[in-house]
Design a protein around this motif. Structure first.
Motif, PDB file in Angstrom:
ATOM      1  N   VAL A   6      -1.729  -6.068   1.266  1.00  0.00           N
ATOM      2  CA  VAL A   6      -2.463  -5.042   2.028  1.00  0.00           C
ATOM      3  C   VAL A   6      -2.773  -5.559   3.429  1.00  0.00           C
ATOM      4  N   GLY A   7      -3.062  -4.638   4.326  1.00  0.00           N
ATOM      5  CA  GLY A   7      -3.557  -5.044   5.641  1.00  0.00           C
ATOM      6  C   GLY A   7      -5.057  -5.298   5.543  1.00  0.00           C
ATOM      7  N   LYS A   8      -5.583  -6.071   6.496  1.00  0.00           N
ATOM      8  CA  LYS A   8      -6.995  -6.448   6.410  1.00  0.00           C
ATOM      9  C   LYS A   8      -7.930  -5.234   6.449  1.00  0.00           C
ATOM     10  N   ASP A   9      -7.461  -4.143   7.069  1.00  0.00           N
ATOM     11  CA  ASP A   9      -8.312  -2.959   7.174  1.00  0.00           C
ATOM     12  C   ASP A   9      -8.552  -2.292   5.829  1.00  0.00           C
ATOM     13  N   ILE A  10      -7.680  -2.551   4.864  1.00  0.00           N
ATOM     14  CA  ILE A  10      -7.882  -1.887   3.572  1.00  0.00           C
ATOM     15  C   ILE A  10      -8.181  -2.894   2.461  1.00  0.00           C
ATOM     16  N   PRO A  41       0.875  -1.180   0.000  1.00  0.00           N
ATOM     17  CA  PRO A  41       0.000   0.000   0.000  1.00  0.00           C
ATOM     18  C   PRO A  41       0.906   1.221   0.000  1.00  0.00           C
ATOM     19  N   ILE A  42       0.388   2.338  -0.441  1.00  0.00           N
ATOM     20  CA  ILE A  42       1.174   3.562  -0.256  1.00  0.00           C
ATOM     21  C   ILE A  42       0.769   4.122   1.111  1.00  0.00           C
ATOM     22  N   TYR A  43       1.762   4.476   1.898  1.00  0.00           N
ATOM     23  CA  TYR A  43       1.521   4.800   3.303  1.00  0.00           C
ATOM     24  C   TYR A  43       1.122   6.264   3.473  1.00  0.00           C
ATOM     25  N   THR A  74       4.171   6.649  -0.960  1.00  0.00           N
ATOM     26  CA  THR A  74       3.368   7.332   0.058  1.00  0.00           C
ATOM     27  C   THR A  74       2.110   7.970  -0.524  1.00  0.00           C
ATOM     28  N   ASP A  75       1.074   7.987   0.327  1.00  0.00           N
ATOM     29  CA  ASP A  75      -0.259   8.479  -0.018  1.00  0.00           C
ATOM     30  C   ASP A  75      -0.360   9.877   0.604  1.00  0.00           C
ATOM     31  N   GLU A  76      -0.360  10.899  -0.224  1.00  0.00           N
ATOM     32  CA  GLU A  76      -0.092  12.228   0.325  1.00  0.00           C
ATOM     33  C   GLU A  76      -1.227  13.223   0.172  1.00  0.00           C
TER      34      GLU A  76
END
Ligand code: MSP
Length: 678
Positions: free
Chosen positions: A280-284, A9-11, A48-50
């Motif tokens: 991805v993490g489960k939250d996304i 994911p982009i953080y 990164t998610d900016e």
């Protein structure tokens, strides 16, 4: 072999990198290394998610501009990945111009296709999750069902993506690609979620400014693209998706961006699209497994091969959060224990897909027990013995190896054969367990064959051949462990004089070859023993409270707060299964002791069946036979008959036991005998 595209994911740049981010990125790096040692080339994307409200708010809080804020945090992420030697091919930032054009191009295509329409959004918005919720989804009319933070009520003009239109195609895709989402229970949750019906998705906002504006052709400047549509598109803009967009050409031609020059060619780009793995993490997961494929369908782009969803990490049993101050800084772990040990621990400690706890003690124990003893010490012993007995040069012919260690060689091959499918099905912990079987075998053989005794007895050749067997096991182990421990295994390779690379992987793993001669080189201990815990202990009143709270709360409850999809149904039964259980009200008609039994009483119970049932119950320590006669009890009536102390028992009395003793379950008011409990 088809080139593989692997993404993290982009953080979000509202906060510093932490161990959860490191977990995802390490998995991506390991998949890359596994592919490459198998001779498959890869392209690993992170970044990164900016954009969006969350970043805008964080910047305001820090008295700076969103761009400056994003620049500083994005650099922190990049620094961590560089210091972890993550082998990424491109570091994407959604404030990059090339990304902006990718998003605008995609928006225009979807709009022209009729998948985007204008309307008005009214509902709740969680800035922390950057997610929309309907009034029925929020908790207590206010709180975000995912993160628990307060949501704000939003009523604004918005463009919508016709997600509902893609419901059937999505379901068909899940069905035809059974393993496109792993682990499978997560896939099943996604399917159920989609089956329940999809609502169209609001994909623009008007109440803030930090984000990507709509394509010029729409002439609607007050709208900003919803951050999740923007963010997901990084997976294609990173490969140059927007570069041919009309509005982009001039602007991009002026750019001196080294990343643009590093973009793969158009052909390899298409090849990459066809073979994508998103981690991805489960939250996304919802965003990646539902929205993203729908967007790709709308854009007529290929769908991902796999979406892998991992669980969440807690620290010493407590959820990590900025406010508790217990977030684990990956650089602190590196400083204390090194990156290799961390990679091993994160992958071994918890099955992929499940939540895990970062306990420093458990970490230390794994380093000392598994890495230092089982692996590091094995190499040390080999180095030591080869030095002492053979001046670092050991040899044994293939024929001698095969005659002396026939069974062992068969075992080694059978362990190795099962490993690829484990790593390919993201069962990293089992993959490691399998590799450890090799180490256990080698260590066990050293104890059993005691090379020092062989030498004493003058069986020099036998000892030499045996050490060659051990060296071969270590070599195979190193090749297999390379994706998880790239540096340590490279050192093992140096010590054995064999490079850890795709050619040797093919020879020693796939073709099962054995090497007859090793020139051993002495190296420093791979994993020195850890004497004491090294990380800064974090204890505060809030953490103590959180721990106490945790032990009270049902852990599934916690889970459901983090999960954007309905919580995991693993281990749960459905109503049909419950209905199979026949529990009825009965009356004890007679009770007596069972000879020689300290626990059992023999009962006759009336369930209104026209006969009495004999039931043996382990309640003697709590009830005297006399006290039971005439009493109504709750009976599991459809239990298969069993024999206890030679007597048959047809059913079971339900009871409850705690530190205060055992109590039979009873009905508040007396009921008709045989009445069913539901
Ligand atoms: N920006 C979005 C992703 C957009 S991708 C197109 C985002 N960013 S995030 O920084 O909040 O989270 C990034 C990843 O870190 C997610 O996969 C999330 O699951 C993971 N983790 C965040 N905290 C975590 C733990 N405590 N444990 C494990 N991973 C967790 O979501």
């Amino acid at each position: 072999m088809q080139k593989k595209y692997i993404t993290t994911p982009i953080y979000y740049v509202n906060d510093k990198p932490h161990i959860g981010h490191a977990y995802t990125t390490i998995i991506a790096d390991l998949l890359k290394k596994y592919a490459e040692i198998n001779g498959i080339s890869t392209f690993l994307l992170t970044g990164t998610d900016e954009n969006g409200q969350k970043i805008e708010q964080a910047a305001t809080m820090h008295n700076t501009t969103p761009q400056k804020y994003a620049d500083s945090i994005s650099a922190k992420f990049r620094d961590v990945w560089d210091s972890f030697e993550i082998d990424y091919d491109k570091y994407m930032r959604t404030t990059d111009l090339e990304h902006r054009y990718g998003v605008q191009k995609a928006f225009e295509i979807m709009y022209k296709k009729g998948d985007i329409y204008k309307g008005e959004y009214e509902g709740h918005y969680c800035v922390s999750c950057e997610s929309f919720f309907t009034p029925t989804q929020v908790i207590d009319e206010l709180y975000c069902p995912d993160c628990g933070k307060p949501t704000s009520l939003v009523k604004e003009e918005s463009y919508f993506f016709a997600l509902s239109k893609y419901q059937d195609r999505l379901l068909k895709w899940y069905k035809e690609n059974a393993t496109c989402i792993l682990p499978l229970h997560k896939r099943n949750e996604v399917v159920r979620f989609v089956e329940e019906g999809l609502q169209d998705l609001s994909i623009t906002r008007t109440s803030f400014e930090w984000g990507i504006s709509l394509p010029k052709s729409l002439n609607d400047p007050k709208h900003i693209v919803y951050v999740w549509l923007d963010a997901l598109l990084n997976y294609v803009s990173a490969l140059g998706y927007g570069l041919d967009y009309e509005d982009a050409k001039e602007a991009l031609s002026k750019l001196d961006n080294k990343d643009i020059k590093r973009l793969p060619s158009l052909e390899s780009k298409l090849e990459l699209f066809n073979n994508t793995t998103h981690i991805v993490g489960k939250d996304i997961l919802r965003f990646h497994a539902i929205y993203w494929p729908a967007f790709l369908m709308s854009l007529d782009l290929p769908l991902p091969k796999q979406i892998l969803a991992h669980g969440w990490w807690t620290r010493e049993g407590v959820k990590m959060s900025k406010s508790l101050g217990n977030v684990i800084d990956p650089l602190e772990v590196k400083e204390a224990y090194g990156v290799e040990a961390l990679r091993y621990f994160l992958l071994k400690e918890v099955p992929f897909g499940q939540d895990g706890d970062f306990s420093e003690l458990a970490f230390k124990n794994r380093i000392n027990g598994e890495l230092s003893n089982d692996l590091g010490n094995l190499l040390n012993r080999l180095i030591g013995m080869s030095e002492k007995y053979f001046d670092y040069s050991i040899e044994g012919t293939l024929e001698d190896l095969k005659t002396s260690f026939k069974e062992e060689l068969v075992k080694i091959d059978s362990i190795i054969t099962k490993l690829p499918s484990l790593i390919e099905n993201v069962q990293f912990h089992l993959y490691l367990e399998g590799i450890w079987e090799l180490l256990t075998l080698a260590n066990g053989l050293i104890t059993k064959l005691a090379p020092w005794t062989l030498i004493k007895e003058g069986r020099i050749k036998e000892c030499n051949t045996f050490l060659v067997l051990i060296a071969n096991i270590l070599l195979k182990t190193a090749l297999l462990l390379y994706p998880i421990l790239p540096k340590s295994t490279t050192k093992i390779g140096e010590s054995l004089g064999v490079a850890i690379n795709a050619t040797n992987y093919k020879a020693f793993i796939k073709e099962k070859k054995l090497q007859e001669h090793f020139r051993i080189t002495k190296i420093d201990a791979l994993f020195p023993k850890v004497e004491s815990l090294k990380m800064q202990a974090i204890e505060s009143k809030e953490i103590t409270q959180a721990k106490a709270q945790n032990s009270k709360e049902d852990s599934k409850n916690e889970d459901s707060k983090k999960d954007t999809l309905p919580q995991s149904t693993e281990g749960l039964i459905d109503i049909a299964e419950f209905k199979k259980i026949d529990i009825r009200v009965g009356k004890i008609v007679s009770a007596s002791e069972v000879p020689k039994s300290t626990k059992l009483l023999k009962l006759e119970v009336d369930l209104n069946e026209g006969r009495l049932r004999q039931i043996l119950a382990g309640i003697k320590e709590s009830y005297s036979p006399e006290s039971l006669v005439g009493r109504q009890v709750v009976v599991l009536a459809n239990l298969k008959p069993a024999k206890l102390m030679g007597l048959s028992s047809e059913g079971m009395l339900l009871a409850c036991k705690d530190e205060n003793g055992l109590d039979l379950l009873s009905i508040e008011n007396s009921k008709v005998l045989g009445a069913k409990i539901s």
